[in-house]
Structures are given as C-alpha cells and as structure tokens.
Design an enzyme around this catalytic site. Structure first.
Site, short mmCIF file in Angstrom:
data_model
loop_
_atom_site.label_atom_id
_atom_site.label_comp_id
_atom_site.label_asym_id
_atom_site.label_seq_id
_atom_site.Cartn_x
_atom_site.Cartn_y
_atom_site.Cartn_z
N ARG A 35 4.75 -13.38 22.67
CA ARG A 35 5.96 -13.98 21.66
C ARG A 35 7.10 -13.80 22.21
O ARG A 35 7.47 -12.92 22.88
CB ARG A 35 5.79 -12.86 20.31
CG ARG A 35 6.68 -13.23 19.33
CD ARG A 35 6.60 -12.49 18.21
NE ARG A 35 6.88 -11.07 18.59
CZ ARG A 35 8.00 -10.39 18.63
NH1 ARG A 35 8.99 -10.79 18.09
NH2 ARG A 35 8.03 -9.16 18.73
N HIS A 45 6.31 -3.33 23.63
CA HIS A 45 7.69 -3.50 23.98
C HIS A 45 7.84 -2.40 25.06
O HIS A 45 7.38 -1.65 24.91
CB HIS A 45 8.18 -3.07 22.53
CG HIS A 45 9.58 -3.50 22.54
ND1 HIS A 45 10.72 -2.77 23.40
CD2 HIS A 45 10.49 -4.27 21.80
CE1 HIS A 45 11.88 -3.39 23.19
NE2 HIS A 45 11.61 -4.13 22.01
N GLU A 104 18.24 -11.92 24.06
CA GLU A 104 17.04 -10.87 24.40
C GLU A 104 16.08 -11.52 25.43
O GLU A 104 16.41 -12.99 25.82
CB GLU A 104 16.25 -10.66 23.04
CG GLU A 104 16.88 -9.59 22.22
CD GLU A 104 16.35 -9.33 20.80
OE1 GLU A 104 15.03 -9.85 20.74
OE2 GLU A 104 16.83 -8.80 20.03
N ARG A 154 8.90 -10.19 28.09
CA ARG A 154 8.46 -8.84 27.67
C ARG A 154 7.11 -8.03 28.35
O ARG A 154 7.16 -7.15 28.95
CB ARG A 154 8.11 -8.66 26.29
CG ARG A 154 9.30 -8.10 25.41
CD ARG A 154 8.91 -7.92 24.15
NE ARG A 154 10.17 -8.02 23.49
CZ ARG A 154 10.40 -8.01 22.21
NH1 ARG A 154 9.40 -7.95 21.40
NH2 ARG A 154 11.65 -8.45 21.54
N HIS A 213 3.66 -3.13 20.28
CA HIS A 213 4.83 -3.52 19.32
C HIS A 213 4.41 -4.50 18.43
O HIS A 213 4.65 -4.64 17.08
CB HIS A 213 5.97 -3.91 20.06
CG HIS A 213 7.07 -4.60 19.46
ND1 HIS A 213 7.88 -3.72 18.58
CD2 HIS A 213 7.87 -5.35 19.57
CE1 HIS A 213 8.79 -4.32 18.15
NE2 HIS A 213 8.93 -5.46 18.70
N LYS A 216 0.95 -1.19 -0.03
CA LYS A 216 -0.08 -0.14 0.02
C LYS A 216 0.93 1.31 -0.04
O LYS A 216 0.54 2.61 -0.10
CB LYS A 216 -1.04 0.06 1.07
CG LYS A 216 -0.44 -0.17 2.43
CD LYS A 216 -1.41 -0.07 3.58
CE LYS A 216 -1.02 0.03 5.01
NZ LYS A 216 -2.16 0.17 6.12
N THR A 218 8.94 -5.02 8.73
CA THR A 218 10.21 -5.81 8.75
C THR A 218 11.47 -4.75 8.79
O THR A 218 12.31 -4.97 9.21
CB THR A 218 10.36 -6.54 7.49
OG1 THR A 218 9.25 -7.66 7.50
CG2 THR A 218 11.49 -7.47 7.20
C1 SIN Z 1 13.91 -5.77 19.60
O1 SIN Z 1 14.81 -5.38 18.90
O2 SIN Z 1 13.71 -5.44 20.75
C2 SIN Z 1 12.76 -6.02 18.96
C3 SIN Z 1 12.76 -7.44 18.57
C4 SIN Z 1 11.24 -8.30 18.62
O3 SIN Z 1 10.25 -7.49 18.66
O4 SIN Z 1 11.39 -9.51 18.33
#
Ligand code: SIN
Length: 561
Positions: A386, A244, A115, A290, A351, A34, A42
């Site tokens: 997630r 996030h 992470e 998270r 997020h 769009k 991404t």
């Molecule tokens: C981030 O870089 O903190 C995001 C990565 C994600 O959302 O998987």
C-alpha cells in the site's frame, strides 16, 4: 432478542461511519462496535489522507505512484477510480468540520505533506492526529443522525447466510449465498442477538494484533476477515502484511507510531553510531517504499545486533517540529525523549493488511448483500504494497460506492420475506469456576500465535520458517479445538478464534507465493516471477476443508430456499 434494520454496519471507523452517514439518507442504520465507538484504527492514524490537491500534482501521478508501490498487483481501474474520487471525498470531510492544516505559504489551500513513494506533496493532514480529527467529526455527525443507532461493546460473531441453488431450467448448476444479518454478542450482558438486515457491511479494520509488535490498537484482531471466510466469502492476498518502518521503541510505549510524515519533513534514519544508512538501500533513501525501508532496518538490526535504529529530526527547527508533530513530541517527551534534541529509537511493526475480503468496485463481496470496506477489504487498490496514506482515502471512496449501490437495491431487498433464524446456542457451556480457570488457555495461545507470526512470518520469510509456522499453527488449532468449546463465548475467545484463523490463512497465502514481491519477501525465492506469480492469491472456505472446520465453533447458518 431479535433486532432488524436496513443496514448493519460492523465497525465504527472511517469506513463504517462514512457509509452509515450516506446510507442513513435512505434507511435505518445500526453500527455495532466491539469497544467504545472511538476505539478504532482510524482514531490512531497520524499521517493523513493522500489526494491530488496541489497545483503541481495530477491524477496520473497519484495513479502511477500507487501502481509502483503495488508492485504489479494493483487493479488499475480501481486505482483510477479511487484517486479521481479523492478530492470530492476530502471536500465532504471539510463540510463535516474536519480542520486540516492550512497552507501558510500560498499555492494549495492546505498544507500537503510528503510520505514514502509519493512523487508529490499530497498528504492533507490535521497536524499529526489526522485520524482523530476525522473520527471525531464522523462520530459527531452519526450521533446527530436519528437514522443511525450505535451499539457499543457489541461483537459480531458470525454472519447469518442463506444458501440456495442456482438453476438453469430444472437443473441446479450451483449454489448462491446471501447474507441476511449477523449474530452479535452483547459483551456486557452476555446475550447473543440475531440481527437481521437488508445488507451487512464489514468495516472491522485490520489484523495487526496477529503480530507481536504492531502499530495497531488492541481491536485489530482480523474479525471481519475471519467472519467472511467462515461464511464462504472469497479472500485474497493475505501474505501482503505491511510493516511500518518506524514505531517507537520503548519498554512502556505500546503500539506508538512515529509517522512517516516525520521522514517527509526531512527526518533521517541512522544507526547507533549516527550513520545514515538508507542511501545504501534505495535512491529515494528515507522516502523509499515502506517495504524497502522496513527490510533495510531489519537488515541493519540483524547485522549490528542492536535492538533498534533511530529516527533523527534534531536538525529541524525545534518550534516547527513541536507545531507539526505535537502528538509525537508530547508522547516521546513523556518517555524522556525530546525529539528536538534526541534521535527517536524506532523499530518496524505490523501496520496494515493489504489483503482481505475480495470486493468489486461497489465494495460488494462474493456473497450477495455482504459488503466489505476499509482495511478488512481487498479491493485491488493496494496490490502487493500500500502506498502511504492511501488507506483512509480508500475507505471513504468505497463507503461512497457501497452506499450508492446498496441504496439502489434497498426497496427490492425490503420486499423479500424475513427468514426464520434459529438462535445461537451456547447454553451447554458451563459457566462455573472450571470454565473461568481455562481462560489461561486463551492468553497462552494468543501470546504464542503473535510470537510465532513475528518470528516466522515476518518481514523476511523463508520456506522453512513458513513450513514450521504452519506446523505450529496446526498444534495451536488442535488445542483450541479441544479445549475452547468448554469456555463460554466471550470477547477474548472470539478474538482468539479469529486471530488463529487469520494467522493460518496468512501462512497459507505466504506459502503459495513462490516469489518475492512487494511486502512478501522470501529468501528462498528472492526474485519477482511475473510469468507465474503475477496474480492475486485467492482463498475460499470449502466444506471439505477439515483444518478450518476445526475452528468453527459455530456453523454458519444455511437455510435452503
Ligand atoms: C503514518 O503516518 O506514517 C501512517 C500513514 C499510513 O499508514 O498511511
């Protein structure tokens, strides 16, 4: 005008382009997007891609971390398939030329970041611009492929669906729907095209713009989820919106994420007085899941009345920080924040949507020949929350599975007759000054929805706030229904329709879940209820669903066979 191809892909992020490149070996592919082809979620992904690549890691550990994050709602067979496929999908990206950071200290060939919720270092990355590196490589490969045609500034409005009876002998025992294409608006020319295809792939990304504060780009308006719902496809788990923990808090910073990788490298969350608070909330401290970290920040901000908390990496070597996070360093510097010297002001923001269009392990939805891949899909991988950096991985794995599945059926689909599809009709709408002046309705409702969702359907929910949100949304929907038909179809109107519908569906799912699990936290039901609530929340359009009929400015085409 009418268009036709073998595969119609809606969206040009990692899901759409990964599919397109594989499907193009067997047939023609149209990718409609769009905005600009690079304007995808991404392209803004910072952290990286989770995969089992290190000598101390295993599929079992990645599987277990994903299940732990998902808080009882992941589908283990899906998780197993995704984690096992990871290394092969990463290899394909390397073959396309994506330059991941090498490991300078021996062991694994690539530098693997950490992470929240991961028990091992397993995030392969291209500095802090992984998504951009991946998107550019995919776009370059798609542009070089003569079987792929990319249409920019083309917006999918609705699907073209055929319905026919399922018969047992001479008795009709049900209805079956088959997707045969989509109505697409050429935003520049204003024309609406019938685009027929053997299969349609929804790869439209997320829903972040439903919330006032989000890390997502402006394109994330829930289009795929809304389109699929209107066409009758099953949706699930829309109550699980991931916030996030760390988006940059600055009046001029729009949607800028501070990657979780910063905490993975030792960054600590502190309050205005310098107190590191995460140890009071979880043994994993700053690298807890998270949902835990976002709720902790929310609690701290409510307790102190402060507008933000801070992420501190000033104790790390300044050169290391600049090399590892060049994008974050430069962006913050442009706002006068030197992250090697100053703690970064951060707030949580919407997020990622963990729910979406229900698919099977091939990415196939409940409508025949309709697939959903990436953030708009609900595959069973994420459950109630997630695991960080599992999203790009999921998109690649399901693009692969969907391509295998579609191309096996292509010959058979090609043989079926082409349906007669009526043209989209919006010619009754005036295009004069009156119509244009009503554009203020779109901007106003857009703003109200985003505030409403942030305040009432955010990180911490209550029954009362959800009920109020539902009532407010009814009024907003009423206003849209009353006034929008007089505005000519355009991007803003379509996005508002989609945003309003998906907001309503999120509220519906959240009201249904009478417990707290993963990302859904309700103060009136603070405990997890495995006995009654350990299942997906499924939604499906029903003809008698008068509330949603109000949002359908165009009925989905139903052709009786
Ligand atoms: C981030 O870089 O903190 C995001 C990565 C994600 O959302 O998987």
């Amino acid at each position: 005008m009418d268009y036709a191809c073998d595969f119609l892909v809606i969206g040009s992020g990692i899901a759409g382009l990964s599919f397109a490149l594989k499907a193009a070996r067997h047939g023609t592919v149209a990718v409609v997007t769009k905005k600009d082809r690079l304007e995808t979620s991404t392209n803004y992904a910072q952290g990286g891609i989770a995969s089992v690549l290190g000598p101390d890691d295993s599929f079992q550990l990645h599987l277990q971390d994903t299940l732990n994050a998902g808080d009882g709602l992941c589908h283990p067979d899906v998780v197993e398939n995704v984690v096992r496929s990871g290394p092969d999908r990463i290899r394909e990206l390397i073959e396309l030329g994506v330059q991941f950071n090498p490991n300078s200290t021996g062991g694994a060939p690539f530098d693997l970041g950490r992470e929240g919720g991961h028990s091992r270092n397993r995030i392969i990355h291209a500095q802090d611009m992984t998504g951009q590196a991946v998107e550019k490589a995919l776009v370059a490969a798609a542009e070089a492929n003569t079987n792929i045609q990319i249409y920019e500034n083309w917006l999918a409005l609705d699907l073209i669906v055929e319905e026919h009876s399922i018969r047992a002998g001479s008795i009709a025992v049900g209805q079956e729907s088959t997707c045969r294409g989509a109505y697409i608006l050429d935003s520049a020319g204003g024309e609406i095209h019938n685009f027929l295809a053997s299969a349609v792939l929804l790869c439209t990304g997320g829903t972040g713009k439903i919330y006032l504060y989000t890390s997502n780009p402006d394109v994330a308006t829930g289009d795929g989820v809304a389109i699929a719902y209107r066409a009758g496809a099953k949706l699930a788990n829309l109550e699980f919106v991931q916030f996030h923990p760390t988006c940059l808090y600055h009046p001029q910073a729009k949607n800028f994420l501070i990657s979780e990788a910063v905490r993975g490298e030792g960054g600590r969350l502190i309050d205005r007085r310098g107190r590191a608070f995460m140890e009071e909330y979880h043994p994993l401290k700053d690298l807890a899941f998270r949902d835990v970290v976002a709720r902790a920040i929310d609690t701290e901000m409510k307790k102190s009345g402060d507008d933000c908390v801070f992420l501190d990496i000033t104790h790390l070597d300044a050169e290391f920080v600049k090399n590892r996070f060049p994008n974050i360093y430069q962006k913050c510097l442009s706002f006068g924040i030197d992250i090697t010297k100053d703690p970064i002001p951060v707030v949580p923001a919407a997020h990622y949507m963990c729910g979406g269009v229900v698919t099977d392990r091939h990415g196939q939805t409940s409508l025949k020949r309709l697939y959903a891949i990436g953030e708009c899909a609900c595959t069973g991988l994420h459950g109630a929350n997630r695991l960080a950096s599992n999203s790009l991985l999921e998109a690649m794995v399901f693009a692969h599975e969907a391509a295998l599945h579609c191309t096996q059926h292509l010959e058979q689909w090609r043989k079926q007759r082409v349906p007669e599809v009526p043209r989209w009709s919006s010619s009754a709408v005036p295009n004069g000054n009156n119509a244009q002046s009503e554009m203020v309705l779109i901007a106003h409702n857009w703003d109200i929805i985003r505030r409403l969702m942030w305040n009432y359907v955010g990180i911490v929910r209550t029954d009362k706030r959800l009920a109020l949100a539902r009532n407010h949304m009814e009024q907003i929907r009423h206003e849209i229904k009353e006034h929008m038909p007089y505005i000519r179809v355009n991007n803003d109107l379509v996005e508002l329709q989609n945003l309003a519908l998906v907001a309503e569906l999120i509220i519906r799912c959240a009201i249904r879940r009478k417990e707290s699990r993963g990302l859904h936290y309700n103060l009136d039901h603070p405990a997890k209820d495995d006995l009654n609530c350990r299942h997906d929340t499924i939604l499906q359009y029903q003809a008698e669903d008068f509330l949603y009929a109000a949002l359908d400015w165009k009925k989905v085409l139903c052709v009786a066979l």
